[in-house]
Enzyme design. Structure first.
Site, PDB file in Angstrom:
ATOM      1  N   ASP A  10      42.700  31.553  47.277  1.00  0.00           N
ATOM      2  CA  ASP A  10      42.093  32.567  45.859  1.00  0.00           C
ATOM      3  C   ASP A  10      41.017  31.745  46.210  1.00  0.00           C
ATOM      4  OD1 ASP A  10      42.525  33.823  43.838  1.00  0.00           O
ATOM      5  OD2 ASP A  10      42.579  32.270  42.793  1.00  0.00           O
ATOM      6  N   LEU A  11      40.483  33.130  45.618  1.00  0.00           N
ATOM      7  CA  LEU A  11      38.804  32.219  45.242  1.00  0.00           C
ATOM      8  C   LEU A  11      38.802  31.891  43.708  1.00  0.00           C
ATOM      9  CD1 LEU A  11      35.616  33.277  46.034  1.00  0.00           C
ATOM     10  CD2 LEU A  11      36.645  35.343  45.281  1.00  0.00           C
ATOM     11  N   ASP A  12      38.512  33.421  42.943  1.00  0.00           N
ATOM     12  CA  ASP A  12      38.051  32.837  41.373  1.00  0.00           C
ATOM     13  C   ASP A  12      39.027  31.823  40.668  1.00  0.00           C
ATOM     14  OD1 ASP A  12      36.655  34.439  40.952  1.00  0.00           O
ATOM     15  OD2 ASP A  12      38.201  35.891  41.163  1.00  0.00           O
ATOM     16  N   SER A 115      42.883  37.179  47.687  1.00  0.00           N
ATOM     17  CA  SER A 115      42.465  37.229  46.304  1.00  0.00           C
ATOM     18  C   SER A 115      42.156  38.854  45.452  1.00  0.00           C
ATOM     19  CB  SER A 115      40.979  37.143  45.871  1.00  0.00           C
ATOM     20  OG  SER A 115      40.394  37.070  44.924  1.00  0.00           O
ATOM     21  N   ASP A 171      44.984  28.275  41.993  1.00  0.00           N
ATOM     22  CA  ASP A 171      44.936  27.828  40.867  1.00  0.00           C
ATOM     23  C   ASP A 171      45.869  28.806  38.974  1.00  0.00           C
ATOM     24  OD1 ASP A 171      43.277  30.538  40.087  1.00  0.00           O
ATOM     25  OD2 ASP A 171      42.568  29.565  38.634  1.00  0.00           O
TER      26      ASP A 171
HETATM   27  C1  G6P Z   1      41.159  36.807  40.500  1.00  0.00           C
HETATM   28  C2  G6P Z   1      40.877  36.568  38.556  1.00  0.00           C
HETATM   29  C3  G6P Z   1      41.093  37.420  37.580  1.00  0.00           C
HETATM   30  C4  G6P Z   1      40.769  38.870  37.962  1.00  0.00           C
HETATM   31  C5  G6P Z   1      40.780  39.754  39.307  1.00  0.00           C
HETATM   32  C6  G6P Z   1      40.649  40.766  39.626  1.00  0.00           C
HETATM   33  O1  G6P Z   1      42.803  37.349  40.707  1.00  0.00           O
HETATM   34  O2  G6P Z   1      41.917  35.482  39.021  1.00  0.00           O
HETATM   35  O3  G6P Z   1      41.254  37.034  36.696  1.00  0.00           O
HETATM   36  O4  G6P Z   1      40.988  39.441  36.536  1.00  0.00           O
HETATM   37  O5  G6P Z   1      40.658  39.107  40.376  1.00  0.00           O
HETATM   38  O6  G6P Z   1      38.923  40.632  39.711  1.00  0.00           O
HETATM   39  P1  G6P Z   1      37.310  41.243  39.242  1.00  0.00           P
HETATM   40  O7  G6P Z   1      36.699  40.507  40.004  1.00  0.00           O
HETATM   41  O8  G6P Z   1      38.150  42.624  40.689  1.00  0.00           O
HETATM   42  O9  G6P Z   1      37.297  41.730  38.231  1.00  0.00           O
HETATM   43 MG    MG Z   2      42.373  32.175  40.632  1.00  0.00          MG
END
Ligand code: G6P
Ligand code: MG
Length: 219
Positions: A10-12, A115, A171
Site C-alpha cells: 500500500d502507499l499512504d 493503493s 496500514d
Molecule cells: C489511500 C488513503 C486514503 C485516501 C485514498 C484516496 O487509500 O489511505 O486516505 O482517501 O487513498 O486517495 P486520493 O489521493 O486519491 O485522494
Molecule cells: Mg494506507
C-alpha cells in the site's frame, strides 16, 4: 532465493506518511463546514477512496451537500492535500522501507503498488520510487474500494503471482480486510489494537528484519 511469491505495498501510511496529510486536509474540510472529527474516526478513512471518505465525513457532520458542492469540496480537499505532497522528496520514504525494497530487487522478487489513491504516481515520482515497481495499481485502475480485494488481485495478476503467494503490507483496517478477502498474507504496519486482523503486525518497517522477509518469502 527460490520463491514464487510477490509483494504488494500500500502507499499512504506504508511507504510514506501521507496519512497525516490526508487527515489534515479532511479535517480542514470538516472544520470549514462547521464540525470536527476524531483521530479514531480518521482510522475509518484510511485505505478508503476519496468519494467514500467524503461520504463518511458528511455523515459524521450530519450534513448533506448538493452534487456540485460535493464535487467542489472533493476538489478543494485534493488541492489542499497536494499542497503538502508538493513539498515531498525521497527523505519522506519511511524508515526501513528502502532496505526491504532493495532486498526484493536483489533477490528478484517482483513487487507492486496497490493503493486506492489517484495521486499514487505523483507521489512515487516525488520520492523517486516510480521506476522501481514492477507494477502499479492505483485509484485510477479500480472500481471497487478496499475492503474489496480488486486492487490487490489486479496487482498480483500484473506480477503474475497467485493471490495465495502474495504478501501485502497495509496500514489500514480496510486494506487488511482486502488482503484477507484476496486470500493473501497480510502484514499490518501500525497499532496491533487497530490491525488485529492481520497475519502479522509491526509498528513500522524498522522493526521488520530481513530474516522475517526471507521467512515469509520462502515458506
Ligand atoms: C489511500 C488513503 C486514503 C485516501 C485514498 C484516496 O487509500 O489511505 O486516505 O482517501 O487513498 O486517495 P486520493 O489521493 O486519491 O485522494
Ligand atoms: Mg494506507
Amino acid at each position: 532465493m527460490e520463491t514464487d511469491k510477490g509483494v504488494i505495498f500500500d502507499l499512504d501510511g506504508v511507504i510514506v506518511d501521507t496519512a497525516k496529510f490526508h487527515f489534515l486536509a479532511w479535517r480542514k474540510l470538516a472544520n470549514d463546514l462547521g464540525f470536527d472529527f476524531t483521530q479514531e474516526q480518521n482510522e475509518q478513512l484510511k485505505g478508503v477512496s476519496r468519494v467514500e471518505s467524503l461520504k463518511k465525513i458528511l455523515e459524521w457532520g450530519e450534513l448533506e451537500l448538493s452534487k456540485t458542492e460535493f464535487k467542489r469540496q472533493m476538489a478543494l480537499k485534493n488541492e489542499n492535500y497536494l499542497s503538502y505532497v508538493a513539498k515531498m522528496d525521497k527523505r519522506e520514504i519511511l524508515p526501513g522501507v528502502q532496505k526491504i525494497i532493495d532486498y526484493l530487487i536483489i533477490n528478484n522478487v517482483p513487487f507492486a503498488l496497490g493503493s486506492a489513491s489517484k495521486n499514487a504516481r505523483t507521489i512515487l515520482k516525488k520520492i523517486s520510487l516510480l521506476e522501481k515497481f514492477d507494477a502499479i495499481v492505483d485509484g485510477t485502475d479500480v472500481s471497487k474500494a478496499k475492503p474489496d480485494p480488486e486492487v490487490f488481485l489486479i496487482a498480483a495478476g500484473k506480477l503474475r503471482v497467485k493471490p495465495e503467494n502474495s504478501i501485502v503490507f497495509e496500514d489500514s483496517v480496510a486494506g487488511i480486510q482486502a488482503a484477507k478477502n484476496a486470500q493473501m498474507l497480510s502484514i499490518g504496519i501500525g497499532d496491533p489494537k487497530t490491525l488485529g486482523e492481520a497475519d502479522y503486525v509491526f509498528p513500522d518497517f524498522t522493526k521488520i528484519d530481513l530474516d522475517f522477509i526471507k521467512k515469509v518469502l520462502t515458506k
